[in-house]
Structure formats: structure tokens, C-alpha cells
Design an enzyme around this catalytic site. Structure first.
Site, mmCIF file in Angstrom:
data_model
loop_
_atom_site.group_PDB
_atom_site.id
_atom_site.type_symbol
_atom_site.label_atom_id
_atom_site.label_comp_id
_atom_site.label_asym_id
_atom_site.label_seq_id
_atom_site.Cartn_x
_atom_site.Cartn_y
_atom_site.Cartn_z
ATOM 1 N N LYS A 35 0.720 -1.185 -0.097
ATOM 2 C CA LYS A 35 -0.094 0.223 0.028
ATOM 3 C C LYS A 35 0.740 1.176 -0.048
ATOM 4 O O LYS A 35 0.371 2.336 -0.634
ATOM 5 C CB LYS A 35 -0.842 -0.091 1.023
ATOM 6 C CG LYS A 35 -0.368 -0.013 2.505
ATOM 7 C CD LYS A 35 -1.328 0.113 3.631
ATOM 8 C CE LYS A 35 -0.760 0.378 5.042
ATOM 9 N NZ LYS A 35 -0.058 1.522 5.175
ATOM 10 N N THR A 36 2.085 1.293 0.683
ATOM 11 C CA THR A 36 2.841 2.366 0.591
ATOM 12 C C THR A 36 3.292 2.516 -0.813
ATOM 13 O O THR A 36 3.576 3.750 -1.180
ATOM 14 C CB THR A 36 4.337 2.144 1.679
ATOM 15 O OG1 THR A 36 3.468 1.967 2.758
ATOM 16 C CG2 THR A 36 5.010 3.651 1.454
ATOM 17 N N ASP A 229 -3.821 7.238 4.545
ATOM 18 C CA ASP A 229 -3.497 5.994 4.859
ATOM 19 C C ASP A 229 -3.993 5.451 6.200
ATOM 20 O O ASP A 229 -4.268 6.335 6.978
ATOM 21 C CB ASP A 229 -1.780 5.785 4.920
ATOM 22 C CG ASP A 229 -1.351 4.352 4.982
ATOM 23 O OD1 ASP A 229 -1.882 3.557 4.810
ATOM 24 O OD2 ASP A 229 0.096 4.524 5.145
ATOM 25 N N GLU A 230 -3.868 4.228 6.382
ATOM 26 C CA GLU A 230 -4.347 3.492 7.607
ATOM 27 C C GLU A 230 -5.838 4.075 8.112
ATOM 28 O O GLU A 230 -5.905 4.475 9.210
ATOM 29 C CB GLU A 230 -3.269 3.738 8.701
ATOM 30 C CG GLU A 230 -2.032 3.609 8.439
ATOM 31 C CD GLU A 230 -1.733 1.699 8.386
ATOM 32 O OE1 GLU A 230 -2.843 1.230 8.668
ATOM 33 O OE2 GLU A 230 -0.586 1.455 8.547
ATOM 34 N N GLN A 260 -6.886 -4.796 10.478
ATOM 35 C CA GLN A 260 -5.981 -4.162 11.499
ATOM 36 C C GLN A 260 -6.443 -3.131 12.075
ATOM 37 O O GLN A 260 -5.544 -2.016 12.636
ATOM 38 C CB GLN A 260 -4.768 -4.088 10.519
ATOM 39 C CG GLN A 260 -4.156 -5.140 9.887
ATOM 40 C CD GLN A 260 -2.875 -4.772 9.259
ATOM 41 O OE1 GLN A 260 -1.694 -4.325 9.818
ATOM 42 N NE2 GLN A 260 -2.681 -4.662 7.805
ATOM 43 N N ARG A 603 3.142 -9.786 10.894
ATOM 44 C CA ARG A 603 4.524 -9.161 10.960
ATOM 45 C C ARG A 603 5.445 -9.972 10.405
ATOM 46 O O ARG A 603 6.719 -9.594 10.096
ATOM 47 C CB ARG A 603 5.000 -8.639 12.538
ATOM 48 C CG ARG A 603 4.028 -7.494 13.356
ATOM 49 C CD ARG A 603 3.492 -6.366 12.301
ATOM 50 N NE ARG A 603 2.307 -6.719 11.414
ATOM 51 C CZ ARG A 603 1.875 -5.744 10.536
ATOM 52 N NH1 ARG A 603 2.749 -5.406 10.201
ATOM 53 N NH2 ARG A 603 0.667 -6.342 9.922
#
Length: 733
Positions: A35-36, A229-230, A260, A603
Site C-alpha cells: 500500500k505504501t 493511509d491507515e 488491522q 508481521r
């Protein structure tokens, strides 16, 4: 640079997201889905291919570190772009207020408070009112202030100097030792010194937009494209701000993963992402589910876990990488044995060539690190506990920055921190005289000291030397950069010599590190920076933005690990009352807790280790049971090590069933936790002992004595675990 450069290496869904520039767009981006990269290239696409000036693109991230990383990536495509509007929500609001806070009767050089500043204000309030930490803890006060500011219309009180001291919604403010009184006094100090804390940054912008249509329209027209974002972590205020700013052009692009959402305790609500298409017109939804981070085996376990949640967008992460090894699950007889196994496994990884810095140990709460730390120390394995005292919270750093802030803002908070550090004979009696004078004149404490320094009360103090150092420091600062100014004031004030006399080398090393960091900041920022910008930038930093690249094992909570990735990940203390936390009370809370576990698992890049233990734990308040999250993962997806007896397993399942029932979680259909698994021994009150043959379609198929089978509803309380006599030889690992 042509279009082919931008889209090189993108998959179909990523390319679709980059090109989705117009209208309202929601991108559900799974963990490790790139996504980044999408956000970065979409920014470049809008600026280069559409020709939009970067200053009209607002790109919001959730940490300063993420914003810095995005700016760095963009510069590889657009070297001249400064990324001025690639910021956190708080950073963007700070920048807006710097330009327009004057419309709220605040000066443009207002000061941003960090957590330690807030505690200093509270300490002063406590001292003046005879309060102690037995009355209220600072955390309780800060939480109360945050809750108050989330619902009260307090901004008019802070921005109208003529308004009465009766702040809204504080009915007990006149009671000297009440929480309402503490909150009011905190607000009064804010108003007097033009302080803003983190909560105020967004609230002030929202109030400015609400009361000033001209300013609101200006910023709505300014931001032609907004990407956030997020988005699964936005609060109600942040959501409202995004909606307001996007009203003019209607170009709002959000990226997030509802699986998340783990910050409800600070205002995040997954519904803002899930119901985005209900709030905005013609929303286009895109799913990024190709995972580039983890092995297929890790993703299978992660997908198996999160599938038990109901409140989510249905999706499963699809692996791009080749196969690896199954996640390892180890069951220990005690927490000590669990920690010893973790340390031994890390030793084995190190011997096989894995760097210690590639290994992370994750846990739900900070207290859980203790036995792991002891096990690592016994093997002389270096480690770092993230979330400990951060660099900018250390006393000597706070002191040094307070001197610099006093030169810039002349504020009471900085004054009180340094006026008697090093000791200058300005103790309680003289400070009380200063406070009385300042209150009567409406002046700052620094100006009050100037006016009173000649009085007999201050004759034997070093007030004159202190004032001379501050005046010289201000003059020096007009002709020199921040780094030199900081060094100058620390010398002339006597602070550096004071630390040298103390003989504490660690503090001196920290001070030297601060000076080096300021010098690096000046050299990289060039002529466009000043002390005010630097100081407010420091205040906006969070502990999550600090990193340490030492060759050490990393220990941290799962919340701290959010957004990070590691080749090898250990998730420990997977016990009921620990992970999930004993504080969980509702099925909604349990779904969030499962999302926390999902974040932990995702992670891991190459190897994932899960562990739990038997015995008793004071923090878990009783006997330990295996976590329901371990049962959520299909057992065939794990490499099981250690020995978990059938009796312990069934006791764990029974405990889980009881807590699920208490939370009303037994009515969620096929997505719920199944109390019994195939092969479990059970007892029926009439049919006696039996074995579970199948668990599907809401019922257990159980074989009883004589080969007869019956279908027993899963929601029934008829069946209970049956513990046949144990063979002592079978209990050995």
C-alpha cells in the site's frame, strides 16, 4: 519519466488503485500488499501525469516516520518536491493553524505540548491545590482531559480572552480538589500561555472551519486531492476533518485494512472504513490482497485466524512468495519454560546465520517481557525493549529543550522547568511570589522575574545571572543557527557544567547526541528552518517514530509492532487473560483483540513462532489456559511442539466456552469458536461418555458406547469435557 516507469512492477489491482484519481475511492489493502508503494506512486501520478501542483495534494499518514519514508520515496521520482503536505493528521492541522489560528485570537507562534509538558502543568496544579498522586494519577487526569475534550465545546473558552472562567460541562469545577477543577485549571493555563496539546490541534481546526466559512472554503479549494493511509484507525474527529476538506473537489482516496483496526481505545472505529460507501457518493472499492511479505504457510495461519471475525470485509491474503515452513507452536509447562524455549530457539537461529536484529518477540502487554528478558540475559543475548523511556523524554533532553523553548516562547512551563536547574536559590517561596505577581499583572513568570529581581527577597538568588543568560541567548539566536544557539544557552546558563560536575556520563552523552541531532537537522533543512519550527516538530514526534538499529533482539508489544515487519517473529503468552487480555468484556472487544493477534502474525516474513504456557499467572489472575486464538488456527497449519495434555486442552476449551457465553458470542453461526474438536472426549448426562466424530453445520456428531451416534447442537450446554484416567507414561513430553 514516462508512465511505464510508474507502473513498472505493479500488479493489476495496484495499477488500478494508482490510476483511480477522481472521486471517492476505498482501497482495502491487506498486510504486506504494497500500500505504501501505491500511495507513493499515486501521488507521483497525480503530480506528474495530471500536472497537479504537489502543494494541492494532501497525503495523510499516521506516524512521522511513515511520512518521512513516503517523502523519501517520492523524491526518487521528483527530486525537487519537498513533500510539504505529506504529514500526519496532527502535522497537517498544525500547519493549517500556523497560517490561520489568528482568526481564533491565538498567536501564530503558539506552543505544542507533549505528554511530559502536560504532566508538568498537572504537577503545578497539584502543588497549588494540595493534591497528591493519591488523589489522582497524572494518567487519570490526562485521560479525563482527553475524554472531556472529545465531547465538550471547550474551544470557545480557550479562544475568547473575555469569556468567564466557567468552562462548559464542568459542574464541579468550584470544588477545589475535584477532577473538574483540575481540568478547568489546566484549560486556564492553556489559555494564558497559548498552549495547544495534541487533542487541540484537530479540534481547533474543526472549530475554525465550523465558525469561519471563508477559511473553510479556502482550504477546501486548496486541497484538490486527498489521500489518507491507515484509514481503519481514524477517529471521529479525523473522519469529520477528511469529510469537510474533500467537500469541494470530491477527491478522497482512503487506504486501510479493517482486519488491522486495533486502536478503538483512542477513538478508532472500524465502521468508518466499512461504511465508507454508505457515507460518500459513488464510491469505488479496490482490494489489494496479494501479500509480498510472508510465506504461504504464515498467511494460511493468519487467514484461518481472522476468518473467525464477523465485522470485516471478506478477503484472504494471497501469497506471492514461494513456500516456506509451517509456523511453529510450542506449549510449555510454565512461563519460565516458555521463555527458555524462546531464548534457546533464538540461539539456534543465530547459530544458523540469522541476525539478531531480524528477530522480534511480540506480546500483548509490556509486563509480559520480564521472563523473556531474563532468559535472554542468561544467554547473554542483547535485546532492546521498545516502548521504554524514549530519547526525547529523558530528563536532560527535556531540560535542554526547555532552555531553547524559553528563548523562543518565554512560556511559564519552560521557565518553571529550568529556572532552578541548576540550583539558583529560586525555591518554593520565591516562585510563589512570582506566581502572585504574574497573576496580578497577567504577565509571564519570566517577565515577573525581571520586575522583581531587584527586591530584597531575590537578592541572595542567582536571578540576575539567569536573566542575563536568557537575554544573551535570545540575542545570540538572532545571529546564529539553532544548533549553535542551543550549545550557547546550555553553556552560559551553567547547565552543561552542572551535568559535568554531576559526573553522570550517560546524561552528558545524551546531551551530546541531542546537539548532534540538532546540527544534522539544521544542515539538512537549510535556511528554511528556525527554532520555533524545530521545537514544534520535536513535540509532534511519537515514541513509535524512534528506532534503534543495534544488533539486538527486538522486544515490543503488538501495538508497537504495527506497521513493522521482521524475518522472524515470536508471539508469546498466548493464554486466556493475557492474549486475549483479561479486560475484554464484549464480543466487539474480542473481535478487535483477534485483529491484534492477526497483526502480530502478519508481521512475520519467513518464520513464525507461537507459544503459550500452563500454570498460574498473577497478571492473568489465576490458572492459565491456552488462548482461543490458537484454537482459531486450523491445527493442520501448525508445527506443534511441546506437550499439551488432552485434559488441559479440554479445560481450556471449557473456559473459553464459558467466557464466550458470558459475552454473547455463541450466536454468531459458523464463524464462532468451536468448543470441541474432532477426537475430543465428551460426556452426555444421559448417554454417557463419547467421542466427537465431526463438528459442522452447527452440530457435533458424537459416537457413544455401543457405536451409536447422535447429533448434538453446538449451542447446547449438554456436552461437557470428559477426562478419562491418564496413563502416567503418556504425560511425558
Amino acid at each position: 519519466m514516462g508512465m511505464e516507469t510508474i507502473f513498472e512492477g505493479l500488479n493489476e489491482e495496484q495499477t488500478q488503485a494508482v490510476k483511480a484519481t477522481e472521486g471517492f475511492v476505498r482501497v482495502a489493502a491487506g498486510a504486506g500488499s504494497g500500500k505504501t508503494k501505491v500511495l507513493t506512486l499515486r501521488y507521483v501520478y497525480i503530480a506528474r501525469m495530471l500536472g497537479v501542483l504537489p502543494e494541492h495534494i494532501l497525503s495523510v499518514t499516521f506516524t512521522n516516520k511513515a511520512a518521512w519514508e513516503m517523502r523519501k520515496r517520492i523524491r526518487s521520482f521528483m527530486p525537487d518536491d519537498e513533500g510539504g503536505w505529506i504529514l500526519t493528521f496532527h502535522g497537517a492541522c498544525h500547519k493549517i493553524l500556523k497560517k490561520d489560528i489568528s482568526h481564533l485570537a491565538y498567536p501564530s507562534n503558539f506552543m505544542v505540548l507533549d505528554e511530559e509538558d502536560q504532566k508538568s502543568i498537572l504537577q503545578t496544579i497539584f502543588d497549588e491545590n494540595g493534591l497528591t498522586l493519591r488523589d489522582f494519577s497524572f494518567k487519570k487526569c490526562m485521560d479525563a482531559i482527553e475524554v472531556y475534550k472529545s465531547h465538550a465545546d471547550y474551544v470557545p473558552f480557550l479562544t475568547d480572552p473575555h469569556r468567564t472562567l466557567e468552562a462548559p460541562d464542568l459542574p464541579r469545577a468550584r470544588e477545589p480538589k475535584s477532577m473538574d477543577s483540575v481540568i478547568l485549571q489546566y484549560l486556564v493555563r492553556q489559555r494564558k500561555n497559548f498552549y495547544l496539546d495534541f487533542n487541540d490541534l484537530i479540534q481547533f481546526v474543526l472549530y475554525l472551519f465550523k465558525t469561519n466559512a471563508v477559511i473553510r472554503k479556502k482550504w477546501q479549494e486548496h486541497f484538490e486531492y486527498i489521500q489518507i493511509d491507515e484509514f481503519q484507525d481514524v477517529s471521529g474527529e479525523q473522519y469529520k476533518l477528511a469529510a469537510i476538506l474533500s467537500q469541494k473537489h470530491g477527491n478522497l482516496f482512503i487506504v486501510g485494512d479493517p482486519d488491522q483496526t486495533i486502536y478503538s481505545w483512542r477513538g478508532a472505529d472500524v465502521k468508518y472504513f466499512l461504511e465508507f460507501d454508505k457515507k460518500f457518493p459513488d464510491v469505488k472499492s479496490i482490494v489489494l490482497d496479494r501479500n509480498y511479505r510472508s510465506t504461504p504457510e504464515i498467511l494460511q495461519a493468519s487467514n484461518s485466524l481472522i476468518a473467525h471475525n464477523i465485522q470485516r470485509l471478506p478477503k484472504s491474503l494471497r501469497p506471492v512468495r514461494a513456500g516456506g515452513t509451517k509456523p511453529c507452536y510450542f506449549h510449555a509447562r510454565s512461563r519460565k519454560e516458555e521463555s527458555e524455549w524462546i531464548a534457546e530457539t533464538i540461539c539456534g537461529l543465530q547459530q544458523s546465520g540469522t541476525l539478531l536484529s531480524d528477530i522480534a518477540v511480540l506480546y500483548r502487554g509490556n509486563y509480559m517481557s520480564r521472563p523473556v528478558e531474563e532468559a535472554l540475559m542468561r544467554r547473554k543475548l542483547p535485546y532492546i525493549v521498545y516502548g521504554a523511556t524514549a530519547f526525547y523524554r529523558r530528563k536532560e533532553i527535556k531540560d535542554a529543550l526547555a532552555y531553547l523553548r524559553l528563548l523562543v516562547f518565554a512560556d511559564d512551563l519552560s521557565f518553571l522547568r529550568v529556572v532552578n536547574t541548576p540550583p539558583r536559590g529560586i525555591g518554593k517561596t520565591r516562585l510563589e511570589r512570582l506566581r502572585e505577581h504574574a497573576a496580578g499583572k497577567g504577565a509571564s513568570l519570566l517577565d515577573s522575574l525581571r520586575e522583581l529581581a531587584g527586591e530584597p527577597l531575590f537578592a541572595s538568588s542567582k536571578a540576575a545571572e539567569f536573566l542575563q543568560a536568557i537575554d544573551e541567548g535570545r540575542q545570540f539566536g538572532t545571529e546564529n543557527d539553532i544548533a549553535d544557539t542551543l550549545d550557547h544557552i546550555l553553556q552560559t546558563s551553567g547547565y552543561t557544567p552542572y551535568l559535568m560536575l554531576s559526573g553522570n556520563q550517560d546524561r552528558l552523552d545524551n546531551l551530546n547526541e541531542l546537539k548532534s541531532s540538532v546540527r544534522e537537522y539544521v544542515d539538512s533543512a537549510g535556511e528554511e528552518t528556525d527554532a520555533e519550527t524545530y521545537l514544534n516538530g520535536i513535540a509532534l514526534l511519537s515514541a513509535a517514530d524512534e528506532t534503534d538499529a543495534a544488533e539486538s533482539v527486538k522486544l515490543m508489544t503488538v501495538h508497537t509492532a504495527k506497521g513493522l515487519e521482521f524475518p522472524c517473529v515470536f508471539v508469546c503468552c498466548l493464554n486466556e487473560g493475557m492474549f486475549p487480555s483479561r479486560k475484554i468484556r464484549t464480543k466487539e472487544d474480542m473481535e478487535e483483540e483477534r485483529r491484534v493477534a492477526y497483526v502480530a502474525l502478519t508481521r512475520a516474513e519467513n518464520q513464525l513462532y507461537l507459544s503459550d504456557a500452563e500454570g498460574f499467572d498473577a497478571q492473568a489472575r489465576g490458572e492459565l489456559y491456552s488462548s482461543r486464538f490458537l484454537f482459531n488456527i486450523d491445527s493442520g497449519l501448525l508445527d506443534v511442539q511441546g506437550y499439551r495434555s488432552k485434559e488441559f486442552e479440554q479445560k481450556s476449551r471449557l473456559y473459553i466456552r464459558e467466557t464466550e457465553s458470558a459475552m454473547g458470542c455463541l450466536t454468531v453461526g459458523e464463524e464462532r469458536i468451536q468448543t470441541f474438536a474432532v477426537g475430543d472426549r465428551v460426556r452426555h448426562p444421559l448417554l454417557g461418555a463419547g467421542t466427537v466424530l465431526a463438528a459442522e453445520n452447527g452440530a457435533y456428531t458424537v459416537e457413544f458406547a455401543g457405536g451409536k451416534t447422535r447429533s448434538i447442537a453446538m449451542r447446547s450446554d449438554i456436552l461437557i469435557p470428559y477426562y478419562p484416567p491418564q496413563n502416567p507414561a503418556a504425560t511425558k513430553s
